[in-house]
Scaffold this motif. Sequence first.
Motif, PDB file in Angstrom:
ATOM      1  N   TRP A   1       5.332  18.417   8.258  1.00 63.91           N
ATOM      2  CA  TRP A   1       5.279  18.136   6.599  1.00 63.91           C
ATOM      3  C   TRP A   1       5.174  17.003   6.076  1.00 63.91           C
ATOM      4  N   ALA A   2       5.004  15.926   6.889  1.00 62.55           N
ATOM      5  CA  ALA A   2       4.721  14.596   6.622  1.00 62.55           C
ATOM      6  C   ALA A   2       4.204  13.831   7.592  1.00 62.55           C
ATOM      7  N   VAL A   3       3.316  12.779   7.142  1.00 63.88           N
ATOM      8  CA  VAL A   3       2.888  11.889   8.161  1.00 63.88           C
ATOM      9  C   VAL A   3       3.260  10.484   7.876  1.00 63.88           C
ATOM     10  N   GLU A   4       3.928   9.891   8.936  1.00 64.57           N
ATOM     11  CA  GLU A   4       4.159   8.427   8.906  1.00 64.57           C
ATOM     12  C   GLU A   4       3.178   7.714   9.463  1.00 64.57           C
ATOM     13  N   VAL A   5       2.590   6.654   8.565  1.00 65.14           N
ATOM     14  CA  VAL A   5       1.488   5.742   8.921  1.00 65.14           C
ATOM     15  C   VAL A   5       1.791   4.455   9.045  1.00 65.14           C
ATOM     16  N   THR A   6       1.201   3.602  10.211  1.00 67.13           N
ATOM     17  CA  THR A   6       1.456   2.221  10.213  1.00 67.13           C
ATOM     18  C   THR A   6      -0.190   2.000  10.120  1.00 67.13           C
TER      19      THR A   6
ATOM     20  N   LEU B   1       5.813  14.329  10.991  1.00 66.55           N
ATOM     21  CA  LEU B   1       7.696  14.719  10.832  1.00 66.55           C
ATOM     22  C   LEU B   1       7.631  16.091  10.304  1.00 66.55           C
ATOM     23  N   ASP B   2       8.802  16.664  10.666  1.00 65.20           N
ATOM     24  CA  ASP B   2       8.972  18.213  10.525  1.00 65.20           C
ATOM     25  C   ASP B   2       9.846  18.061   8.909  1.00 65.20           C
ATOM     26  N   ARG B   3       9.997  19.342   8.557  1.00 60.93           N
ATOM     27  CA  ARG B   3      10.956  19.423   7.332  1.00 60.93           C
ATOM     28  C   ARG B   3      12.135  18.572   7.264  1.00 60.93           C
ATOM     29  N   LYS B   4      12.784  18.226   8.384  1.00 60.73           N
ATOM     30  CA  LYS B   4      14.064  17.728   8.290  1.00 60.73           C
ATOM     31  C   LYS B   4      13.770  15.972   8.484  1.00 60.73           C
ATOM     32  N   ARG B   5      12.411  15.721   8.446  1.00 59.76           N
ATOM     33  CA  ARG B   5      12.106  14.303   8.829  1.00 59.76           C
ATOM     34  C   ARG B   5      12.413  13.839  10.326  1.00 59.76           C
ATOM     35  N   ALA B   6      12.320  14.587  11.083  1.00 62.46           N
ATOM     36  CA  ALA B   6      12.559  14.424  12.471  1.00 62.46           C
ATOM     37  C   ALA B   6      11.088  14.355  13.110  1.00 62.46           C
ATOM     38  N   PRO B   7      10.617  13.467  14.093  1.00 62.37           N
ATOM     39  CA  PRO B   7       9.401  13.392  14.687  1.00 62.37           C
ATOM     40  C   PRO B   7       9.007  14.632  15.427  1.00 62.37           C
ATOM     41  N   VAL B   8       7.702  14.933  15.256  1.00 65.03           N
ATOM     42  CA  VAL B   8       7.424  16.339  16.030  1.00 65.03           C
ATOM     43  C   VAL B   8       6.529  15.580  17.064  1.00 65.03           C
ATOM     44  N   GLU B   9       6.657  16.575  18.186  1.00 67.75           N
ATOM     45  CA  GLU B   9       5.936  16.119  19.596  1.00 67.75           C
ATOM     46  C   GLU B   9       4.590  16.375  19.359  1.00 67.75           C
TER      47      GLU B   9
ATOM     48  N   VAL C   1       0.777  -1.489   0.089  1.00 69.87           N
ATOM     49  CA  VAL C   1       0.130   0.102  -0.091  1.00 69.87           C
ATOM     50  C   VAL C   1       0.860   1.187  -0.072  1.00 69.87           C
ATOM     51  N   ARG C   2       0.392   2.278  -0.581  1.00 65.80           N
ATOM     52  CA  ARG C   2       1.226   3.603  -0.548  1.00 65.80           C
ATOM     53  C   ARG C   2       0.006   4.685   0.094  1.00 65.80           C
ATOM     54  N   VAL C   3       0.705   5.627   0.894  1.00 65.08           N
ATOM     55  CA  VAL C   3      -0.446   6.728   1.507  1.00 65.08           C
ATOM     56  C   VAL C   3       0.041   7.996   0.668  1.00 65.08           C
ATOM     57  N   VAL C   4      -1.101   8.877   0.523  1.00 70.43           N
ATOM     58  CA  VAL C   4      -0.782  10.279  -0.091  1.00 70.43           C
ATOM     59  C   VAL C   4      -1.644  10.932   0.669  1.00 70.43           C
ATOM     60  N   GLU C   5      -1.338  12.508   0.515  1.00 69.91           N
ATOM     61  CA  GLU C   5      -2.034  13.566   0.908  1.00 69.91           C
ATOM     62  C   GLU C   5      -3.546  13.547   0.388  1.00 69.91           C
ATOM     63  N   GLY C   6      -4.457  13.934   1.150  1.00 72.80           N
ATOM     64  CA  GLY C   6      -6.122  14.154   0.623  1.00 72.80           C
ATOM     65  C   GLY C   6      -6.331  15.443   0.613  1.00 72.80           C
ATOM     66  N   GLY C   7      -7.753  15.682   0.545  1.00 65.60           N
ATOM     67  CA  GLY C   7      -8.258  16.968   0.536  1.00 65.60           C
ATOM     68  C   GLY C   7      -8.254  17.515   1.892  1.00 65.60           C
ATOM     69  N   GLY C   8      -8.686  18.970   1.978  1.00 71.30           N
ATOM     70  CA  GLY C   8      -8.576  19.552   3.652  1.00 71.30           C
ATOM     71  C   GLY C   8      -9.412  20.697   3.820  1.00 71.30           C
ATOM     72  N   ASP C   9      -9.587  21.228   4.822  1.00 73.38           N
ATOM     73  CA  ASP C   9     -10.204  22.503   5.005  1.00 73.38           C
ATOM     74  C   ASP C   9      -9.746  23.035   6.234  1.00 73.38           C
TER      75      ASP C   9
ATOM     76  N   LEU D   1       3.389  15.971   2.628  1.00 77.00           N
ATOM     77  CA  LEU D   1       2.268  17.022   2.606  1.00 77.00           C
ATOM     78  C   LEU D   1       2.781  18.291   1.907  1.00 77.00           C
ATOM     79  N   THR D   2       1.681  18.939   1.187  1.00 78.12           N
ATOM     80  CA  THR D   2       2.168  20.222   0.736  1.00 78.12           C
ATOM     81  C   THR D   2       1.415  21.202   1.621  1.00 78.12           C
ATOM     82  N   ALA D   3       0.800  21.144   2.381  1.00 82.15           N
ATOM     83  CA  ALA D   3       0.193  22.164   3.407  1.00 82.15           C
ATOM     84  C   ALA D   3       0.507  21.305   4.704  1.00 82.15           C
TER      85      ALA D   3
END
Length: 213
Positions: A174-179, A113-121, A74-82, A191-193
């Motif tokens: 800036w990214a979502v890591e998903v299990t 994950l932030d811009r540097k791909r480090a986990p965000v609290e 499977v792959r994951v991609v950014e969806g819509g938002g509001d 993520l673009t936003a």
Amino acid sequence: MGAIRRTAGLIGAAAAMAALAGCSTPPAPAAAPGPSSRETRPGGPGREQPQSPKTTGGPTAVTPSAPACPEGGVRVVEGGGDAAMGLRIASVRLVNCGTAPYELEGHPQIRLLDRKRAPVEAEVKHGSADITTGVPSMDAPAERVTLQPGQEASFGMLWRNTVTEFDVPAVEGWAVEVTPKPGAPRVTAELTAPVDLGNTGRLGISAWSAVDR
């Protein structure tokens, strides 16, 4: 004797006239040339028909291929938002890019994950109760979802972009890591936003749901 001379004169005159007549007769036309090694085509004798230019082996256009399917199928991609009044809603879509059915149930495990791909609290909770009320899609009960190859599912994310403590850095993912489910390999959606939590530190997520196509 005179008769003989007259006869000879007539014969000579006749011969002279015959000679003059032979000189005025045009010569017989020359024989037509036989076939040559060049084929005669329309456009005049001895001229070759222009040939179409030959195609050279120049560069050819390359169709970009789809990204490879990750190890888990499977792959994951950014969806819509509001976004409204500081309240944010976004979604992440999961695509079954494998060759076998893929089952989901309940909520995914995620981290930002932030811009540097480090986990965000961030404190990730199920549903919307700790953030807002009145978002049925966020609080819908979990159901089992079976995805055939090519089908999709999604989950929602809910948060507030609020800054209440100016001495606490604002958080942006800036990214979502998903299990997707227990034991499955992690996959990441760029993520673009951003998920801009401000300094609230809270993120609500919904359960998996099938995407109608």
